[in-house]
Design an enzyme around this catalytic site. Sequence first.
Site: not given
Length: 281
Positions: A2-3
């Site tokens: 997850p960015e």
Amino acid sequence: MPELPEVETVVRELAQVLPGRRIREVEVIHADLLHEPPEHFRRALLGTRIQGVNRRGKNILLRLSGPQILAVNLGMTGRLLFRPVSGASLTTEGGDTATHEALLFTLEPPGVLLYDDARRFGSLERHHPREWEAKSKRLGPEPLDPALTSADFHRRLLRSRSPVRSWLLDQTRIAGIGNIYASEALFRSGVHPTRPARSLSEGESAALLAALREVLTEALQAGGTTLRDYRTASGGVGGFRPSLRVYDREGEPCPRCNTPVERIVFGNRSAFFCPRCQRSE
DNA sequence: AGTGTATCCTGCAGGC
DNA sequence: TGCCTGCAGGATACAC
């Protein structure tokens, strides 16, 4: 996984459903995600009210009464899932979304917040608001914050001789960028990933910042990139994967010039780039 | 200040 | 089918 776009997608969903709910029970299944004894964690959260949901970098921030802040970092495979129901339907509903339950928060009005994490690289940390403030100050600026000018960005790049890809992944330099969007933004701006950060011209750094904003915004509109594990808070997948131009496309033709995309490894991570569109000098 | 390496942990794809 | 290796959206700690 997850960015920034993935975390922001989760935060936006949670912000619609969590505020106003109270934590009625906390079940710690995998204590290794916590930085304190599980019973201590549980007792500190019981009865608190969720007041807001925010994001800083890749961290999901639950603002709680007390006051305290629960900072959730999803690591590589974390999921923060919300179900407006309680109990058993959580595992049946939504199929495979909850496969590695690590923590369970029972809420009132009825709802369940589930932290699921196959590899358990994530973390859940409680902070006093001012303690969190101090931590937050150690993170770099938000790339989508309009207050970050290209002159600021360039000045920051000039402070480091590390490869620009490593610079982008360093959360103390700029917050929220991970391996996917680092490769994608470097491709879009024509900058080779191993170029020393300080070697970028003003024009190149402006192009890189613009490319970061462009790709992060587009990914956010698509609800993020699901490679494998990432799910939104409601269990959905992100739709940006087909739009990735170089990430995980080793050997495929560059969308701009048809040269095969290359993969190199440094700093223990893969970088994907076009050797023709992103020259190293 | 930098880099390279290892670590946490599990799952999956690919080669044989 | 099974076994093995390599690899994975992150963060950190260590030795050089």
